[in-house]
Design a protein around this motif. Structure first.
Motif, PDB file in Angstrom:
ATOM      1  N   ASN A   9      33.952 -11.153  12.846  1.00  0.00           N
ATOM      2  CA  ASN A   9      34.997 -11.365  12.417  1.00  0.00           C
ATOM      3  C   ASN A   9      35.914 -12.244  13.567  1.00  0.00           C
ATOM      4  N   SER A  10      35.261 -11.488  14.746  1.00  0.00           N
ATOM      5  CA  SER A  10      36.062 -11.917  16.167  1.00  0.00           C
ATOM      6  C   SER A  10      36.099 -13.370  16.631  1.00  0.00           C
ATOM      7  N   ALA A  11      34.944 -14.248  15.429  1.00  0.00           N
ATOM      8  CA  ALA A  11      35.041 -15.420  15.996  1.00  0.00           C
ATOM      9  C   ALA A  11      36.448 -16.108  14.562  1.00  0.00           C
ATOM     10  N   SER A  12      37.372 -15.817  15.405  1.00  0.00           N
ATOM     11  CA  SER A  12      38.948 -16.896  14.848  1.00  0.00           C
ATOM     12  C   SER A  12      39.315 -17.304  15.483  1.00  0.00           C
ATOM     13  N   PHE A  13      40.226 -18.376  14.204  1.00  0.00           N
ATOM     14  CA  PHE A  13      40.933 -19.386  14.999  1.00  0.00           C
ATOM     15  C   PHE A  13      42.488 -18.986  14.756  1.00  0.00           C
ATOM     16  N   SER A  14      43.381 -19.282  16.026  1.00  0.00           N
ATOM     17  CA  SER A  14      44.879 -19.041  15.790  1.00  0.00           C
ATOM     18  C   SER A  14      45.512 -20.740  16.685  1.00  0.00           C
ATOM     19  N   LEU A  15      45.789 -21.480  15.726  1.00  0.00           N
ATOM     20  CA  LEU A  15      45.882 -22.878  16.259  1.00  0.00           C
ATOM     21  C   LEU A  15      47.497 -23.102  15.921  1.00  0.00           C
ATOM     22  N   LEU A  16      48.030 -22.793  17.041  1.00  0.00           N
ATOM     23  CA  LEU A  16      49.666 -22.457  15.726  1.00  0.00           C
ATOM     24  C   LEU A  16      50.683 -23.359  16.568  1.00  0.00           C
ATOM     25  N   ALA A  17      50.220 -24.364  17.727  1.00  0.00           N
ATOM     26  CA  ALA A  17      50.773 -24.990  18.081  1.00  0.00           C
ATOM     27  C   ALA A  17      51.588 -26.141  16.994  1.00  0.00           C
ATOM     28  N   GLY A  18      51.935 -25.742  16.116  1.00  0.00           N
ATOM     29  CA  GLY A  18      53.096 -26.405  15.083  1.00  0.00           C
ATOM     30  C   GLY A  18      53.739 -27.631  15.359  1.00  0.00           C
ATOM     31  N   THR A  19      54.499 -27.643  16.676  1.00  0.00           N
ATOM     32  CA  THR A  19      54.961 -28.505  16.391  1.00  0.00           C
ATOM     33  C   THR A  19      54.161 -29.687  16.937  1.00  0.00           C
ATOM     34  N   ARG A  20      53.123 -29.583  17.166  1.00  0.00           N
ATOM     35  CA  ARG A  20      52.382 -30.437  18.318  1.00  0.00           C
ATOM     36  C   ARG A  20      50.776 -30.542  17.774  1.00  0.00           C
TER      37      ARG A  20
END
Length: 362
Positions: A238-249
């Motif tokens: 579960n450490s292999a997660s994604f946090s890709l939060l550059a929502g204006t880009r």
């Protein structure tokens, strides 16, 4: 040429009359202080450091092919006639700062202990690009640029992949594939994506594969993913997660994921949770699941700054039995438009489900 100790060329090589093949059979340290021009350049073995301070210029298909321990490219590489750039090193490869390389053939850099493109280094190819390290990391420092105008760009690291702010990795007509934690033996392997990843051609895909190690993150003010399709993969932890939060880009059209950790993604405009076709040897993928090879689901949070369409299933609950019924939440948001849930978009959640849409839900 056969050397068993050190060689140092203080003057340019092949500038008046281009050499045929420049071949180094065996050397400790090889240093080229000025430009080198040859039909092709071959190093069979090197036990120390091979350093090119001036520009390498080749004009035949064999191009530059170097085998050794450490490689430093401080002058750039130019090749024509489909000339390749191939380097296989048991230690490291460094592409020096502010260098510019234009390779007409494929680029294959393989270094056991890491590959670094230093600040403002530029390396472009008209063919396929592969960076691979079998026991360390791949790093692009600030404003480094790696690109192909004709084929896939692939980065494979046993440890981590790190892109600094203002760096760019681009596959202009093909797929872009990043794999970290590949065959990892030390529990290390993540992605820090503070630069730009782009595969802009119609139908092409950016694939991020964490394997069974650590997570992927991006700086919300400098990170960017641009592609028709985004495919997210991980397994077993579960450490292999994604946090890709550059929502204006970030700007992708379709997202699909099969992971063992949470998926948090924000997009500039319209977005579909849908299907990504098989490509580049990677299987087709539909919808989002966070229960790949794990018994406990993880959260899904998708935000679109346009319309958000769920056109494929979302699963945060294990197929065999429910998990804790807490951690596998599903949160879908459209900040400016509507959320559409199609007949294909079943949601199997191991936690609360929430929809928030400025334009309503249908």
């Amino acid at each position: 040429m056969l050397f068993r100790s050190n060689i140092d060329f203080n003057a340019s090589v092949g500038q008046t009359t281009r050499l045929d093949q420049l071949r180094i059979v065996s050397v400790t340290n090889a240093t080229f202080d000025q430009a080198v021009s040859a039909e092709s350049i071959l190093q069979d073995a090197g036990s120390g450091t091979t350093t090119f301070t001036g520009m390498i210029n080749t004009n035949t298909t064999p191009g530059t092919n170097l085998t050794g321990t450490m490689l430093v490219l401080n002058g750039g590489v130019t090749s024509t006639t489909s000339g390749v750039l191939t380097a296989t090193m048991t230690n490291t490869i460094t592409v020096g700062p502010s260098t510019t390389s234009s390779v007409n053939g494929a680029v294959t850099l393989n270094a056991n202990n890491g590959i670094t493109m230093q600040t403002s280094a530029v390396l472009s190819s008209a063919a396929a690009v592969l960076f691979k390290t079998t026991s360390n990391s791949i790093t692009l420092q600030s404003a480094a640029q790696l690109s192909s105008t004709g084929a896939n760009v692939v980065l494979e690291a046993e440890d981590s992949i790190s892109l600094a702010a203002n760096s760019v990795v681009s596959a202009s007509v093909a797929d872009l594939i990043l794999c970290s934690g590949l065959d990892s033996t030390d529990g290390t392997g993540s992605m820090t994506l503070d630069g730009t990843l782009q595969a802009p051609a119609a139908g092409k895909t950016v694939t991020l594969d964490l394997n069974d190690e650590q997570g992927a993150t991006q700086n919300t003010t400098t990170g960017r993913i641009l592609a028709p399709n985004l495919r997210l993969l991980s397994n077993s932890t579960n450490s292999a997660s994604f946090s890709l939060l550059a929502g204006t880009r970030n700007d992708v059209d379709v997202i699909a994921a099969s992971t063992s950790g949470f998926v948090r993604y924000s997009d500039l405009d319209d977005l579909t949770i849908g299907s990504v076709a098989a490509s580049s040897g990677i299987a087709a993928l539909a919808g989002i699941t966070t229960v790949n090879s794990v018994t406990e689901g993880a959260a899904v949070a998708i935000t679109a700054n346009g319309s958000l369409t769920a056109n494929q299933p979302i699963r945060t609950s294990p197929s065999a039995a429910a998990g804790s019924l807490v951690v596998g939440t599903v949160d879908l948001q459209s900040t400016t438009s509507l959320i559409s849930i199609t007949d294909n978009a079943d949601i199997f959640a191991d936690g609360a489900v929430s929809f928030t849409a400025a334009g309503g839900i249908q």
